[in-house]
Design a protein around this motif. Structure first.
Motif, PDB file in Angstrom:
ATOM      1  N   THR A  25       0.826  -1.212   0.000  1.00 18.42           N
ATOM      2  CA  THR A  25       0.000   0.000   0.000  1.00 18.42           C
ATOM      3  C   THR A  25       0.859   1.260   0.000  1.00 18.42           C
ATOM      4  O   THR A  25       0.605   2.212  -0.747  1.00 18.42           O
ATOM      5  CB  THR A  25      -0.931  -0.001   1.228  1.00 18.42           C
ATOM      6  OG1 THR A  25      -1.726  -1.185   1.215  1.00 18.42           O
ATOM      7  CG2 THR A  25      -1.844   1.207   1.217  1.00 18.42           C
ATOM      8  N   PHE A  28       2.734   1.490  -3.759  1.00 22.96           N
ATOM      9  CA  PHE A  28       2.181   1.450  -5.114  1.00 22.96           C
ATOM     10  C   PHE A  28       0.810   2.056  -5.316  1.00 22.96           C
ATOM     11  O   PHE A  28       0.346   2.159  -6.451  1.00 22.96           O
ATOM     12  CB  PHE A  28       2.156  -0.007  -5.608  1.00 22.96           C
ATOM     13  CG  PHE A  28       3.505  -0.653  -5.608  1.00 22.96           C
ATOM     14  CD1 PHE A  28       4.579  -0.044  -6.238  1.00 22.96           C
ATOM     15  CD2 PHE A  28       3.704  -1.860  -4.966  1.00 22.96           C
ATOM     16  CE1 PHE A  28       5.831  -0.631  -6.234  1.00 22.96           C
ATOM     17  CE2 PHE A  28       4.957  -2.469  -4.970  1.00 22.96           C
ATOM     18  CZ  PHE A  28       6.027  -1.847  -5.609  1.00 22.96           C
ATOM     19  N   ILE A  29       0.106   2.454  -4.246  1.00 25.13           N
ATOM     20  CA  ILE A  29      -1.177   3.125  -4.469  1.00 25.13           C
ATOM     21  C   ILE A  29      -0.904   4.504  -5.071  1.00 25.13           C
ATOM     22  O   ILE A  29       0.229   4.996  -5.031  1.00 25.13           O
ATOM     23  CB  ILE A  29      -1.976   3.247  -3.152  1.00 25.13           C
ATOM     24  CG1 ILE A  29      -1.211   4.092  -2.124  1.00 25.13           C
ATOM     25  CG2 ILE A  29      -2.301   1.881  -2.589  1.00 25.13           C
ATOM     26  CD1 ILE A  29      -1.999   4.404  -0.878  1.00 25.13           C
ATOM     27  N   PRO A  30      -1.910   5.163  -5.618  1.00 26.45           N
ATOM     28  CA  PRO A  30      -1.679   6.468  -6.268  1.00 26.45           C
ATOM     29  C   PRO A  30      -0.961   7.488  -5.399  1.00 26.45           C
ATOM     30  O   PRO A  30      -0.197   8.311  -5.898  1.00 26.45           O
ATOM     31  CB  PRO A  30      -3.100   6.924  -6.625  1.00 26.45           C
ATOM     32  CG  PRO A  30      -3.850   5.644  -6.827  1.00 26.45           C
ATOM     33  CD  PRO A  30      -3.288   4.678  -5.832  1.00 26.45           C
ATOM     34  N   PRO A  37       4.140   5.092  -7.160  1.00 27.39           N
ATOM     35  CA  PRO A  37       2.828   4.722  -7.726  1.00 27.39           C
ATOM     36  C   PRO A  37       2.960   3.791  -8.920  1.00 27.39           C
ATOM     37  O   PRO A  37       3.754   4.020  -9.836  1.00 27.39           O
ATOM     38  CB  PRO A  37       2.244   6.074  -8.139  1.00 27.39           C
ATOM     39  CG  PRO A  37       2.950   7.076  -7.290  1.00 27.39           C
ATOM     40  CD  PRO A  37       4.334   6.545  -7.104  1.00 27.39           C
ATOM     41  N   ASN A  38       2.193   2.692  -8.858  1.00 32.12           N
ATOM     42  CA  ASN A  38       2.215   1.721  -9.945  1.00 32.12           C
ATOM     43  C   ASN A  38       0.835   1.099 -10.033  1.00 32.12           C
ATOM     44  O   ASN A  38       0.412   0.354  -9.140  1.00 32.12           O
ATOM     45  CB  ASN A  38       3.279   0.651  -9.693  1.00 32.12           C
ATOM     46  CG  ASN A  38       3.446  -0.298 -10.867  1.00 32.12           C
ATOM     47  OD1 ASN A  38       2.518  -0.990 -11.260  1.00 32.12           O
ATOM     48  ND2 ASN A  38       4.648  -0.314 -11.433  1.00 32.12           N
ATOM     49  N   GLU A  39       0.148   1.391 -11.117  1.00 27.76           N
ATOM     50  CA  GLU A  39      -1.248   0.959 -11.248  1.00 27.76           C
ATOM     51  C   GLU A  39      -1.379  -0.550 -11.262  1.00 27.76           C
ATOM     52  O   GLU A  39      -2.307  -1.113 -10.677  1.00 27.76           O
ATOM     53  CB  GLU A  39      -1.844   1.555 -12.523  1.00 27.76           C
ATOM     54  CG  GLU A  39      -3.340   1.279 -12.678  1.00 27.76           C
ATOM     55  CD  GLU A  39      -3.918   1.965 -13.898  1.00 27.76           C
ATOM     56  OE1 GLU A  39      -5.086   1.689 -14.225  1.00 27.76           O
ATOM     57  OE2 GLU A  39      -3.198   2.789 -14.517  1.00 27.76           O
ATOM     58  N   ALA A  40      -0.443  -1.241 -11.926  1.00 29.82           N
ATOM     59  CA  ALA A  40      -0.518  -2.702 -12.025  1.00 29.82           C
ATOM     60  C   ALA A  40      -0.297  -3.355 -10.660  1.00 29.82           C
ATOM     61  O   ALA A  40      -1.078  -4.215 -10.222  1.00 29.82           O
ATOM     62  CB  ALA A  40       0.509  -3.202 -13.032  1.00 29.82           C
ATOM     63  N   ALA A  85      -0.605  -2.006  -7.774  1.00 29.00           N
ATOM     64  CA  ALA A  85      -1.621  -1.569  -6.821  1.00 29.00           C
ATOM     65  C   ALA A  85      -2.887  -2.423  -6.889  1.00 29.00           C
ATOM     66  O   ALA A  85      -3.682  -2.422  -5.945  1.00 29.00           O
ATOM     67  CB  ALA A  85      -1.980  -0.107  -7.068  1.00 29.00           C
ATOM     68  N   THR A  86      -3.078  -3.167  -8.000  1.00 25.25           N
ATOM     69  CA  THR A  86      -4.263  -4.027  -8.085  1.00 25.25           C
ATOM     70  C   THR A  86      -4.237  -5.159  -7.068  1.00 25.25           C
ATOM     71  O   THR A  86      -5.267  -5.793  -6.811  1.00 25.25           O
ATOM     72  CB  THR A  86      -4.380  -4.624  -9.498  1.00 25.25           C
ATOM     73  OG1 THR A  86      -3.184  -5.364  -9.799  1.00 25.25           O
ATOM     74  CG2 THR A  86      -4.572  -3.538 -10.546  1.00 25.25           C
TER      75      THR A  86
END
Length: 590
Positions: free
Chosen positions: A41, A44-46, A51-54, A56-57
């Motif tokens: 968290t 990688f969350i925004p 930050p990493n969108e992939a 963060a999933t």
């Protein structure tokens, strides 16, 4: 009547500790998963550092599915082993899917429930299954029971837990908005000293804190119990203003507490002087007030409660995030230190200020009460140091004891374990902290037990090694030689005229109090009656039918005050070997 009330209180405390231990034992083995989720968290969350969108999933599914299932699996395993674990995990899936919020609390219900149901099923049907059908019955029973509990969780338990969680979250929000969070430490700090720390942190605060993190990115609840400040303040006070072994052992305890995160290390320092509860409460309240004032919070649980773990879980999105956490710890330590120091300095007439002596007296009394004072430990093939979670204090105690056992060339294996994982074995010696011994005995009633208070520097470790080596009996002190204490014990003929025993002491009457208890227990064991009383050396009144027992330094004064009495001079009032010989002489005289 009084003994009955004490037994009832002790039983209630043990049951509360057992419940708390069950809750925490589901979470603690899975702290790694919570930390992994917290790091994921944070990064990688925004709003994270990278930050990493992939990547963060993974955050949502890990919190929604992985962590609750792990908790349910562990909860089932605690109750009924591997079969309970599987059923607990299946049952947990029902509450997960049946709600829209992370079901950590639901998992804490469904996991143990699944384990309990399968355990009862096995108890009822295990002897009724025909040979050759065991695997079929085991697999189908696990599957069908898990299926039924998953439906129950989906339809009933999940919605109920959801409602309760929302209510608790609303309550927390009210407390936060009313700026009342610091008052929670009035209850948290004393509960920690009663070894409910893991239950509070991982059984209550962690689930609620996880809810807050999912919404706000951090939670102050993770800091309420984990704050090392109050304990640090107490240990610092003992370092500067303490006496005896408490003073000498406090600096080492500081390192273990603050850096290692094992908060149990400071519990004996508080329990030996009950006014210290005020110090930790004051430190906890002031620390939490500072956290609240500065908006401090962690992204995930800090376990253990080490400054290293706390900083690792602190959001680094601003300098203030770090400062707020460190400020709360510093304020908590400072306030606790001031109160504890005031207590130590004001308590000039303290009678039991020697930490090591207190430990020795308590243990000697317990051993004598059980008739173990002069009996060697036979048949012991392993030693287990047990604590609430089986990770912190037990690991440290086992390490210390293991080294001593190895140096003595003894064959016994030394390990550590959670109390819930103990098995009943008559050839096992279980070393545990005094407050936890009752629970440990419920798990292993046939084992041999030794209770300690200061697991960092307990004289009981040397006694255990000496006893297993055959060089001393279990009731003898590793520090004090009894040989010099045995020369002048009165004979049976001398004791024929004695009708009372007097334990004469100076201002430190603690050892006399404990010695009186030891003496009474030894007499009761032999079905003998003899009045035993304590007396300050300055108030000593005795006659020819009195046996006066004093430490060597006080014997001349005692002989001057009561020249007609029979006198016994000892090195240590807690020297149980002397008292056993006196009891034997009294028995012979009668």
């Amino acid at each position: 009547m009084e003994q009955t009330q004490k037994a009832a209180k002790s039983s209630v405390k043990a049951k509360v500790q057992k419940l708390g231990s069950t809750l925490s034992s589901m979470v603690m083995p899975n702290i790694g998963a919570l930390i992994a989720w917290g790091v994921l968290t944070a990064l990688f969350i925004p709003d994270g550092y990278l930050p990493n969108e992939a990547f963060a999933t993974m955050v949502g599914p890990m919190l929604t599915y992985l962590i609750p299932i792990l908790i349910g699996y562990t909860g089932g395993k605690v109750i009924a082993g591997d079969r309970g674990a599987v059923v607990g995990a299946i049952a947990t899936m029902g509450v997960i899917v049946g709600t829209d919020i992370p079901m950590l609390l639901g998992a804490m219900i469904m996991g143990p429930l699944g384990g309990w149901v399968i355990k009862k099923f096995d108890e009822i049907f295990q002897d009724k299954v025909r040979a050759g059908f065991e695997m079929l019955v085991n697999n189908f029973s696990s599957g069908l029971i898990g299926f039924a509990l998953a439906l129950l969780g989906f339809v009933a338990i999940g919605p109920v837990v959801n409602t309760l969680t929302e209510a608790m979250a609303a309550g927390v929000e009210v407390i936060v908005n009313a700026h009342l969070i610091p008052l929670a430490n009035i209850f948290i700090e004393p509960a920690k000293i009663l070894f409910l720390n893991n239950a509070i942190n991982h059984g209550i605060l962690t689930p609620l804190g996880t809810e807050q993190v999912s919404e706000f990115g951090k939670s102050i609840l993770y800091l309420l119990e984990a704050n090392p400040g109050p304990g640090l303040g107490v240990l610092l006070a003992f370092t500067f203003f303490g006496k005896g072994a408490a003073k000498s052992s406090a600096p080492g305890a500081i390192i273990i507490h603050f850096i290692g995160g094992i908060h149990e290390i400071y519990f004996p320092y508080v329990m030996m002087k009950p006014l210290m509860f005020l110090a930790v409460i004051a430190g906890g309240v002031s620390g939490s007030f500072t956290f609240q004032l500065l908006g401090a919070g962690l992204r995930a649980p800090a376990s253990p409660g080490s400054i290293i773990a706390i900083l690792a879980m602190t959001p680094f999105n601003s300098v203030m995030s770090v400062v707020s956490v460190l400020a709360g710890i510093a304020v908590g330590a400072g306030v606790s230190f001031i109160v504890a120091a005031a207590i130590l300095k004001a308590d000039a007439k303290e009678t039991v200020d020697n930490f090591e002596e207190k430990v020795q007296q308590t243990q000697a009394a317990k051993l004598s009460a059980k008739g173990l004072a002069a009996q060697p430990m036979t048949g012991i093939n392993r030693i287990i140091f047990a604590c609430d979670a089986g990770m912190g204090s037990s690991a440290m105690g086992a390490s210390i004891l293991r080294k001593k056992v190895k140096e003595a060339g003894l064959p016994q294996n030394v390990s550590n374990s959670a109390i819930n994982n103990l098995t009943d074995d008559a050839n096992t010696l279980i070393v545990t902290q005094e407050e936890l011994q009752e629970r440990a005995k419920q798990k292993a009633p046939n084992a041999t037990f030794v209770a300690v208070e200061n697991f960092l520097n307990s004289p009981r470790y040397d006694e255990i090694v000496a006893t297993l080596s055959g060089t001393k009996t279990a009731g003898e002190s590793a520090k004090t030689s009894e040989a010099g204490n045995q020369a002048d014990v009165p004979s049976a003929n001398d004791l024929k005229q004695v009708n009372e025993i007097i334990l004469a002491h100076d201002d430190r009457k603690g050892s006399a109090t404990m010695a009186q208890k030891v003496f009474q227990d030894l007499l009761a064991k032999e079905a003998l009656t003899m009045p035993i009383r304590k007396s300050h050396i300055n108030d000593l009144h005795a006659n020819a039918s009195s046996l006066v027992i004093t430490k060597e330094a006080l014997t001349p004064q005692a002989q001057t005050s009561a020249p007609e009495a029979i006198h016994l001079s000892v090195n240590n009032l807690m020297g149980t070997t002397n008292y056993q010989r006196i009891v034997a002489s009294i028995k012979a005289a009668n």
